[in-house]
Design an enzyme around this catalytic site. Structure first.
Site, short mmCIF file in Angstrom:
data_model
loop_
_atom_site.label_atom_id
_atom_site.label_comp_id
_atom_site.label_asym_id
_atom_site.label_seq_id
_atom_site.Cartn_x
_atom_site.Cartn_y
_atom_site.Cartn_z
N HIS A 316 0.93 -1.26 0.09
CA HIS A 316 -0.10 -0.02 -0.10
C HIS A 316 0.69 1.25 -0.08
O HIS A 316 0.34 2.32 0.12
CB HIS A 316 -1.03 -0.07 1.33
CG HIS A 316 -1.69 -1.15 1.09
ND1 HIS A 316 -2.99 -1.26 0.30
CD2 HIS A 316 -1.78 -1.99 1.85
CE1 HIS A 316 -3.67 -2.24 0.47
NE2 HIS A 316 -3.07 -2.94 1.30
N ARG A 317 2.30 1.10 -0.10
CA ARG A 317 2.89 2.25 -0.06
C ARG A 317 2.70 3.34 -1.09
O ARG A 317 2.98 4.48 -1.00
CB ARG A 317 4.54 1.78 -0.01
CG ARG A 317 5.23 2.80 0.78
CD ARG A 317 6.51 2.42 0.96
NE ARG A 317 6.56 1.74 2.20
CZ ARG A 317 7.54 0.86 2.53
NH1 ARG A 317 8.53 0.44 1.57
NH2 ARG A 317 7.83 0.19 3.95
N GLY A 318 2.41 2.46 -2.45
CA GLY A 318 2.09 3.26 -3.60
C GLY A 318 0.91 4.39 -3.19
O GLY A 318 0.89 5.65 -3.39
#
Lengths: 384, 618
Positions: A316-318
């Protein structure tokens, strides 16, 4: 130095915050660059390379974006730009002479938690304003200098075991810059990954037990042809800016002229750029203040999530990075609502290095992102 | 000791060094030259034309990190009880010359440190409890023999002048050299000449700030850089400085055509990645990456630009090169590259020099670089660093009760003090891909072959292996990508691989073997050939250098291939042969080849990419 001092005076008085501090500002000590860079080419005089400049500015506005990786051709001003950053950075308040650049809250929390320590009244703690530290991590640095170690001189002369903080301590709340980051030794990369994930640096050695905050914006630069970056480290960088040789004659003539003027008389040139530098600094400070008021519609968030999903980005870093960066970008533009227009401008920076690497792929990462963006935007418009 | 003025020939190199002496901000001079051409003699004689007392430091190739950067001087530290710092080689060269012989053989970590020092003008010492900044602004003079390999482009980018490669073969000049070596020249003449030269350089230094250059001239140099495909913008500045220094040496106040030509010759042409006449294709323009989605924020741009942009009106004429400049450029190219366009294509290829990631630190083999914390059992103990790290603790440990039984003079060393030696060694495997691009392959399954190579490349990336790419078609094999870690580049080369012509299989084996041998000298021990071919070699080795030699009897062809294959096998190179031949056409050449190489054989249509990968790695 004179510049920073001047800037310091200006910003702190503009903030109308503790006039006593504003007076103290000219004596401000640069903790990290005290002896390192005498003069740097002014940030605002750097021609082109907008992608890199924007990435750096957005990280100043919101350090949680997670840093920038600047990859590209040799001799295109990567390190010049990063080293120029220090002069446009706003000031931060830290506990006076604190080697870890801590805020009053951090200081009180850490110090009153110690055994036998009396409670500290935050009002009693003296503070000072310093420019955001920019710390250079050279390739040959040893681990003990990065993390900190015993003060050798004190130990030899008086047998006292005193902790001498390392580069991680110096870079707390600031920038940690690694040139040729793709050539950094693996053991240092491990240390960095560890600290970057936890925000803390822990040093344990006979009789020394130190735990101090080490939150920094990681800035790396390099030339991809000299070697690739380890995937774990790649993922740590919030943004990925690309930089290429400028092939526009007029621009290049301009670069050369500015450089020559600077080389002839650096101080005079810096003076000439002071106004621009201060203007940018003001704009950044204004954006920082505006950031808390920026809001984002849930619909935009959904679109961001869909974009990441369609691109097959792991984790989910994007999404997180896009969201934060879009907030900062909106604030930088002086706007308080994040729209897909903002997202469009920064999506490439946020996602380029997160796409799965596929040697068979002939489409460029940026193109792929643009295509998916267009799809998501098209869908969004259709449903609206 | 032979003096600068006594050296015969190598005029361009001499000119280059004189320019550097006039303007040290040119960064340095690199002289590529064959063995025995006197390049190192000349480089050492450079000190003759510099002011007295200028440091001249020669960098040994096996320099360790702490000697290069500097660190704690243990002996002095222990003797005085105070931390005593020892300056490294880089800082000792401050305001002087750092000379490296065999620059291309220099260890990549040392190269990185030199690059770092050159870009900062100082050395940052952040090691062993030290945090210091030592001034290190030096001129780098490097000589090397191109047959030993190329110098890393990142380093060349920081060095202003690269002397075009010439093999010195003039025997009359040699005779003169010999005479000098034998001492037939008058010492006094030499001294006079040197004095004169030094005076000339001093005068030129003063002249430097009085030399002016027109906008047209600056633009001309930049245009040249662009049309030669020179990477980066730093070179523009070097070219301008070189032109100005050249004018200053001639005691002129204006830069003229000769100066421009010299600047092109010494700064721009050696970095060319393409011939100027040809219109660059889109792909080449983009080189590594396509241009960024450059929707420049016009707002930001305007704000960053200075209020008065002197060049805004010049924009419209930017596209055309002034004729005069173009002529000069061609002139500069011709004089230096008579019939040797190879030099240019070479420059574009050496960009992909092996990434230093291929080197790994380890505890046992390779070259000692530094000491690092570690278990005593896991490697060789670095005695002195261990002592250094134990020294500061002695005082407090002695006060510790547990230690009271120790004799007074004994050192107390704990487990945590132990430092072990870290060595640098190339690790991983080098995969040399040899792709048959002959006409018969075009028929066959180039696409499939490319797919297989691509998945192997992907794997190599994950395992941090190195890859090299050789294609063979027409008269001979060609190294498309020297050993490198840049999977991206390999992929790109593969994408544009043309096909057609004969199958110079022997040449491929030979070229692959040469590449393998070179990699060995750089410490890569594991090498694997991955041959994608139908195994039907029909062009003999000699076709590469002889005209009309494309035909040879079948026996001769087979003999060549067999001899090469056996030698390669004996040399310990592992091989995989991936057969691309259509089943019904096969006469079993590829399996035979695999057998001679002692390698494994795969039939492509049956082989899944994963299987090949597995085989390659097992």
């Amino acid at each position: 130095m004179t510049q920073t001092a001047k800037a310091a005076k200006k910003t702190s008085s503009a903030k109308a915050k503790a006039p006593a501090e504003a007076k103290a500002a000219p004596e401000v000590k640069k903790p990290t660059s005290k002896k390192k860079q005498a003069l740097a080419f002014p940030f605002t005089a750097i021609v082109g390379q907008e992608e890199m400049k924007l990435s750096l500015i957005l990280n100043i506005i919101d350090p949680r974006i997670g840093g920038v990786l600047v990859m590209g051709h040799r001799g295109t001003g990567k390190s010049t730009t990063v080293r120029a950053l220090a002069e446009v950075l706003p000031l931060i308040t830290r506990v006076k002479d604190d080697i870890y650049n801590r805020t009053v809250e951090q200081y009180v929390e850490a110090e009153s938690g110690k055994k036998g320590a009396a409670a500290i009244n935050p009002a009693d703690v003296k503070t000072e304003q310093i420019p955001v530290p920019v710390v250079d991590l050279p390739l040959g640095a040893t681990e003990d200098r990065v993390c900190g170690t015993i003060d050798i001189e004190k130990a030899l002369t008086s047998g006292v075991k005193a902790f001498e903080p390392g580069l991680l301590a110096q870079s707390n709340r600031g920038f940690l810059y690694i040139d040729e980051v793709n050539l950094l030794d693996d053991h240092l990369v491990d240390v960095l990954l560890d600290v970057a994930a936890s925000g803390k640096n822990v040093v344990e050695r006979e009789g020394i037990s130190i735990r101090h905050p080490a939150r920094f914006v990681l800035v790396g630069s390099g030339n991809p042809e000299e070697g690739e970056l380890r995937p774990q480290l790649l993922d740590r960088f919030g943004l990925h800016a690309r930089i290429i040789t400028i092939n526009d004659v007029a621009k290049r003539v301009d670069i050369v002229k500015r450089r020559r003027e600077y080389d002839e008389d650096p101080e005079a040139y810096l003076k000439k750029c002071t106004r621009e530098q201060q203007k940018l600094q003001k704009k950044i400070v204004a954006a920082q203040e505006l950031l808390t008021q920026v809001t984002m519609d849930d619909k935009v968030l959904t679109d961001i999530a869909r974009l990441c999903m369609n691109l097959g980005i792991d984790g989910h870093r994007g999404e997180l990075t896009i969201t934060r960066t879009a907030y900062a970008f909106a604030a930088y533009k002086g706007q308080t609502t994040v729209t897909m227009e903002h997202v469009k401008e920064i999506a490439g920076l946020c996602l380029r290095h997160r796409l799965r690497k596929d040697p068979l792929e002939t489409v460029d990462a940026g193109e792929k992102i643009d295509r998916e963006l267009a799809k998501v935007l098209g869908e969004a418009e259709a449903t609206a | 000791m032979i003096a600068f003025t006594d050296i015969v020939g190598m005029d361009l190199a001499k000119q280059a060094l004189m320019l550097l002496a006039v303007d040290p901000s040119l960064g340095g001079v690199v002289i590529p030259s064959a063995v025995g051409s006197g390049k190192s003699t000349l480089a050492r004689a450079f000190a003759d034309i510099l002011p007295d007392g200028t440091p001249f430091v020669e960098l040994p190739l096996n320099v360790t990190e702490d000697r290069l950067i500097g660190g704690v001087d243990l002996e002095a530290t222990l003797a005085s009880g105070q931390r005593v710092v020892q300056h490294g080689v880089l800082s000792k060269a401050h305001k002087g010359v750092l000379y490296v012989d065999s620059l291309s053989l220099l260890d990549s970590s040392a190269v990185s440190h030199i690059m770092d020092a050159m870009s900062r003008g100082v050395v940052l010492v952040e090691r062993e409890g030290l945090s210091e900044v030592h001034p290190a602004s030096f001129m780098l003079v490097g000589t090397y023999d191109p047959s030993d390999g190329e110098v890393r482009m990142g380093l060349l980018d920081r060095i202003g002048i690269i002397v075009p490669f010439t093999a010195q073969n003039d025997y009359r000049a040699r005779k003169k050299i010999v005479n000098i070596v034998m001492g037939t020249r008058d010492r006094e003449d030499t001294d006079d000449e040197l004095r004169m030269l030094r005076g000339l350089i001093e005068a030129a230094k003063e002249q430097l700030s009085h030399v002016s250059m027109t906008n047209e001239q600056i633009k001309g140099l930049i245009q040249t850089a662009i049309s030669l495909g020179v990477e980066g913008n730093r070179v523009d500045i070097f070219a301008i400085r070189a032109a100005i220094a050249s004018a200053a040496l001639a005691q002129r106040t204006e830069v003229d055509d000769e100066d421009l030509k010299l600047a092109m010759k010494l700064v721009l042409v050696p970095r060319a990645t393409r011939m100027p006449e040809r219109e660059a294709t889109e792909e080449e323009m983009a080189q590594d990456e396509p241009p960024p989605p450059e929707e420049e924020q016009p707002e930001a741009e305007d704000e960053n630009a200075p209020p008065d942009n002197p060049d805004a009106d010049a924009e419209e004429e930017q596209e055309e090169t002034p004729d005069m400049i173009e002529e000069l450029m061609m002139d500069a190219m011709e004089t230096e590259l008579p019939d040797n366009i190879l030099n240019i294509s070479l420059a574009s290829k050496k960009k992909a020099k092996s990434g230093s990631r291929g080197e790994a630190l380890n505890n046992r083999r390779g070259r000692f670089v530094r000491a690092q914390e570690g278990e005593m059992k896991s490697g060789k103990v670095a005695l002195i660093p261990t002592l250094i790290s134990a020294a500061p603790w002695q005082h407090s440990r002695r006060q510790d009760k547990k230690m009271s039984g120790r004799p007074a003079g004994a050192l107390i060393i704990n487990k945590e003090d132990v430092k072990i030696k870290k060595f640098r060694d190339k690790s991983g495997t080098l995969f040399i891909f040899m792709v048959d691009a002959s006409g018969s392959m075009a028929l066959n399954r180039m696409r499939q072959a490319k797919g297989a190579v691509a998945s192997l490349l992907q794997n190599a990336y994950v395992h941090r292996d190195q890859v090299a790419l050789i294609s063979f078609r027409g008269k001979q094999a060609q190294v498309l990508l020297p050993p490198s870690q840049s999977v991206d580049r390999a992929k790109r080369e593969l994408d544009v691989l043309p096909t057609g012509g004969g199958t110079p299989l022997a040449s491929a084996l030979f070229t692959g073997w040469e590449t393998a041998k070179q990699a060995r000298t750089k410490g890569i021990s594991q090498i694997m050939f991955v041959m994608i071919t139908d195994g039907r070699g029909n062009i003999p080795l000699k076709a590469a250098y002889e005209l009309n030699a494309e035909k040879a009897p079948k026996e001769e062809l087979e003999k060549e291939i067999e001899a090469l294959a056996l030698s390669i096998q004996a040399d310990g190179v592992a091989s995989i042969v991936i057969d691309t031949q259509m089943n019904y056409l096969s006469r079993g050449e590829a399996p035979k080849l695999a057998q001679k190489l002692g390698g494994r054989y795969f039939y492509l249509p049956n082989a899944k990419a994963e299987q090949i990968v597995e085989a390659a790695l097992s």
